[in-house]
Design an enzyme around this catalytic site. Sequence first.
Site, PDB file in Angstrom:
ATOM      1  N   THR A  37       6.866 -17.313  25.647  1.00  0.00           N
ATOM      2  CA  THR A  37       6.943 -18.965  25.814  1.00  0.00           C
ATOM      3  C   THR A  37       7.629 -19.708  24.700  1.00  0.00           C
ATOM      4  OG1 THR A  37       4.635 -18.808  24.797  1.00  0.00           O
ATOM      5  CG2 THR A  37       4.729 -18.657  27.318  1.00  0.00           C
ATOM      6  N   LYS A  38       7.756 -19.117  23.702  1.00  0.00           N
ATOM      7  CA  LYS A  38       8.402 -19.897  22.815  1.00  0.00           C
ATOM      8  C   LYS A  38       9.955 -19.077  22.148  1.00  0.00           C
ATOM      9  CE  LYS A  38       4.333 -21.843  21.012  1.00  0.00           C
ATOM     10  NZ  LYS A  38       3.161 -21.713  20.037  1.00  0.00           N
ATOM     11  N   HIS A  90       7.395 -25.867  37.982  1.00  0.00           N
ATOM     12  CA  HIS A  90       6.689 -27.143  38.609  1.00  0.00           C
ATOM     13  C   HIS A  90       6.029 -27.965  37.424  1.00  0.00           C
ATOM     14  CE1 HIS A  90       7.580 -25.894  42.749  1.00  0.00           C
ATOM     15  NE2 HIS A  90       7.370 -24.885  42.226  1.00  0.00           N
ATOM     16  N   LYS A 131       6.778  -7.389  14.416  1.00  0.00           N
ATOM     17  CA  LYS A 131       7.451  -6.480  13.512  1.00  0.00           C
ATOM     18  C   LYS A 131       8.957  -7.287  13.017  1.00  0.00           C
ATOM     19  CE  LYS A 131       9.161  -1.872  12.599  1.00  0.00           C
ATOM     20  NZ  LYS A 131       9.443  -0.733  13.202  1.00  0.00           N
ATOM     21  N   ASN A 157      18.442  -3.794  34.643  1.00  0.00           N
ATOM     22  CA  ASN A 157      17.900  -2.737  35.207  1.00  0.00           C
ATOM     23  C   ASN A 157      17.497  -3.479  36.687  1.00  0.00           C
ATOM     24  OD1 ASN A 157      16.851  -0.341  36.092  1.00  0.00           O
ATOM     25  ND2 ASN A 157      16.373   0.368  33.844  1.00  0.00           N
TER      26      ASN A 157
END
Length: 185
Positions: free
Chosen positions: A165-166, A117, A183, A87
Amino acid sequence: METLLEKIKKVNEILKDDELFKEIHIAKGENEKLIAEMNNGYKTNEEKLKYLEKITGKSINKSVTVSLPFQTDFGKHISFGKNIFVNKEAIFVDLGGITIEDDVLIGPKVSLLTVNHILEPSKRRGLATGEIIIKKNAWIGAGSTVLAGVTIGENSVVAANSTVTKNVPNNVIVAGTPAKIIKKL
């Protein structure tokens, strides 16, 4: 001959004075004109895909739909599967590699960021990279950010405005910042 992506994947850090850093900026500069042209004015999906093939240097299946504007800082390290929808206002920072498998949905204003960085102050102008992989039939909700080195599992959903982040396993919904499983599907 080794590709730029292969060279990048072999190192943990790319420092600002590194020859690799210079090579990256040359390739980046070559694509900036194409990206600007693609985002200027109305384009049919066929025209957009032709631009994306030039930008990525790869063939793109006609079943892929990308809404404009679309931004990428590099472009050469994006791989699209089939039947993908991206999108408006998506940002792909792809130096570390972005692989999008078949049947993926990417909402508006999604950011896929394969570069960061370096935390150490003396190296801060350098780069660390990590590939992002979005597995088959995943859905990345509007305004979400996926960080370097993350894989989004098959059939999984990233809720709107989440920061991933994981790695996300298959068949789950994740939400929040940082994203957590809310869920199972």
